[in-house]
Design a protein around this motif. Structure first.
Motif, short mmCIF file in Angstrom:
data_model
loop_
_atom_site.label_atom_id
_atom_site.label_comp_id
_atom_site.label_asym_id
_atom_site.label_seq_id
_atom_site.Cartn_x
_atom_site.Cartn_y
_atom_site.Cartn_z
N ALA A 62 0.93 -0.90 0.05
CA ALA A 62 -0.05 -0.03 -0.10
C ALA A 62 0.84 1.08 0.23
O ALA A 62 0.60 2.06 -0.92
CB ALA A 62 -0.97 0.00 1.28
N ARG A 63 1.90 1.41 0.76
CA ARG A 63 2.87 2.58 0.88
C ARG A 63 3.63 2.65 -0.35
O ARG A 63 3.80 3.55 -0.75
CB ARG A 63 3.67 2.42 2.06
CG ARG A 63 2.96 2.31 3.32
CD ARG A 63 3.82 2.17 4.65
NE ARG A 63 4.67 3.39 4.46
CZ ARG A 63 5.60 3.45 5.52
NH1 ARG A 63 5.66 2.28 6.62
NH2 ARG A 63 6.45 4.51 5.38
N ARG A 64 3.80 1.37 -1.11
CA ARG A 64 4.65 1.53 -2.34
C ARG A 64 3.47 2.28 -3.48
O ARG A 64 3.94 2.97 -4.21
CB ARG A 64 5.03 0.05 -2.76
CG ARG A 64 5.66 -0.08 -4.31
CD ARG A 64 7.06 0.50 -3.89
NE ARG A 64 7.64 1.02 -5.39
CZ ARG A 64 7.95 2.24 -5.78
NH1 ARG A 64 7.80 3.21 -4.82
NH2 ARG A 64 8.20 2.81 -6.87
N LEU A 65 2.31 1.67 -3.32
CA LEU A 65 1.09 2.47 -4.14
C LEU A 65 1.10 3.56 -3.91
O LEU A 65 0.89 4.50 -4.97
CB LEU A 65 -0.11 1.50 -4.10
CG LEU A 65 -0.02 0.29 -4.69
CD1 LEU A 65 -1.52 -0.51 -4.26
CD2 LEU A 65 -0.14 0.38 -6.22
N HIS A 66 1.37 3.91 -2.60
CA HIS A 66 1.16 5.58 -2.41
C HIS A 66 2.29 6.19 -3.03
O HIS A 66 2.03 7.50 -3.58
CB HIS A 66 1.15 5.74 -0.90
CG HIS A 66 -0.01 5.41 -0.14
ND1 HIS A 66 -0.07 5.29 0.97
CD2 HIS A 66 -1.23 5.05 -0.74
CE1 HIS A 66 -1.52 4.93 1.37
NE2 HIS A 66 -1.92 4.70 0.31
N ASP A 67 3.41 5.74 -2.89
CA ASP A 67 4.63 6.20 -3.68
C ASP A 67 4.48 6.53 -5.38
O ASP A 67 4.78 7.40 -5.93
CB ASP A 67 5.81 5.55 -3.61
CG ASP A 67 7.29 6.44 -4.18
OD1 ASP A 67 7.18 7.59 -3.71
OD2 ASP A 67 7.80 5.79 -4.53
N ARG A 68 3.66 5.52 -6.03
CA ARG A 68 3.16 5.63 -7.42
C ARG A 68 2.11 6.65 -7.56
O ARG A 68 1.48 6.84 -8.51
CB ARG A 68 2.90 4.34 -7.78
CG ARG A 68 3.96 3.50 -7.77
CD ARG A 68 5.01 3.43 -8.98
NE ARG A 68 3.99 3.24 -10.17
CZ ARG A 68 3.91 4.14 -11.33
NH1 ARG A 68 4.93 5.20 -11.24
NH2 ARG A 68 3.21 3.93 -12.35
N ASP A 69 1.64 7.40 -6.54
CA ASP A 69 0.24 8.27 -6.25
C ASP A 69 -1.15 7.41 -6.68
O ASP A 69 -1.96 7.96 -7.40
CB ASP A 69 0.41 9.29 -7.38
CG ASP A 69 -0.44 10.52 -6.79
OD1 ASP A 69 -0.85 10.60 -5.85
OD2 ASP A 69 -0.65 11.32 -7.73
N TYR A 70 -1.01 6.09 -6.09
CA TYR A 70 -2.39 5.36 -6.38
C TYR A 70 -2.57 5.14 -4.79
O TYR A 70 -1.97 4.93 -3.79
CB TYR A 70 -2.12 3.98 -6.90
CG TYR A 70 -1.85 3.90 -8.29
CD1 TYR A 70 -2.73 3.87 -9.32
CD2 TYR A 70 -0.48 3.79 -8.87
CE1 TYR A 70 -2.80 3.93 -10.48
CE2 TYR A 70 -0.37 4.00 -10.06
CZ TYR A 70 -1.33 3.71 -11.20
OH TYR A 70 -1.15 3.77 -12.52
N SER A 71 -4.12 5.02 -4.72
CA SER A 71 -4.70 4.84 -3.38
C SER A 71 -4.60 3.28 -3.11
O SER A 71 -4.22 2.43 -3.88
CB SER A 71 -6.27 5.10 -3.87
OG SER A 71 -7.01 4.48 -2.61
#
Length: 119
Positions: A62-71
């Motif tokens: 989830a935190r990796r997706l946040h880095d990609r600007d995804y929820s």
């Protein structure tokens, strides 16, 4: 509690290198704990360890997706057979947002606090 166990937190961003390091460390911790708990709990250790490992891996992703600007809601795409897993893997391999985004500051940016002496 969030400060004590940041590995289980879903907030913030995680760079590619930090993500893969975290995944490897979680894997190593799982193997060591599994071996240590086998004589004590037997097959019941699965009910203790697997939820913790799954939670930690989902938090990292989830935190990796946040880095990609995804929820983090995009984690649900992983429920799509084959395609979902490949998409999540692809997102974990790609570079994150180049600057701050709605999930926090760029984790690759040097934010070291230092004193500048000079005149």
């Amino acid at each position: 509690m969030r400060k004590l166990l940041p590995v289980f937190g879903f907030r913030g961003r995680l760079s590619r290198a930090a993500f893969w390091l975290r995944v490897v460390l979680i894997g190593i911790a799982f193997v060591v704990l599994d071996a240590a708990m086998e004589p004590l709990l037997g097959a019941a250790r699965v009910w203790v360890l697997n939820p913790l490992v799954l939670w930690a891996l989902l938090a990292a992703l989830a935190r990796r997706l946040h880095d990609r600007d995804y929820s983090a809601w995009w984690l649900l795409f992983g429920l799509v057979p084959v395609l979902g897993a490949f998409w999540l893997l692809w997102q974990s391999l790609r570079r994150g947002s180049a600057s701050d985004n709605r999930y926090g500051a760029d984790p690759r940016r040097d934010t070291a606090d230092f004193l500048v002496v000079g005149g």
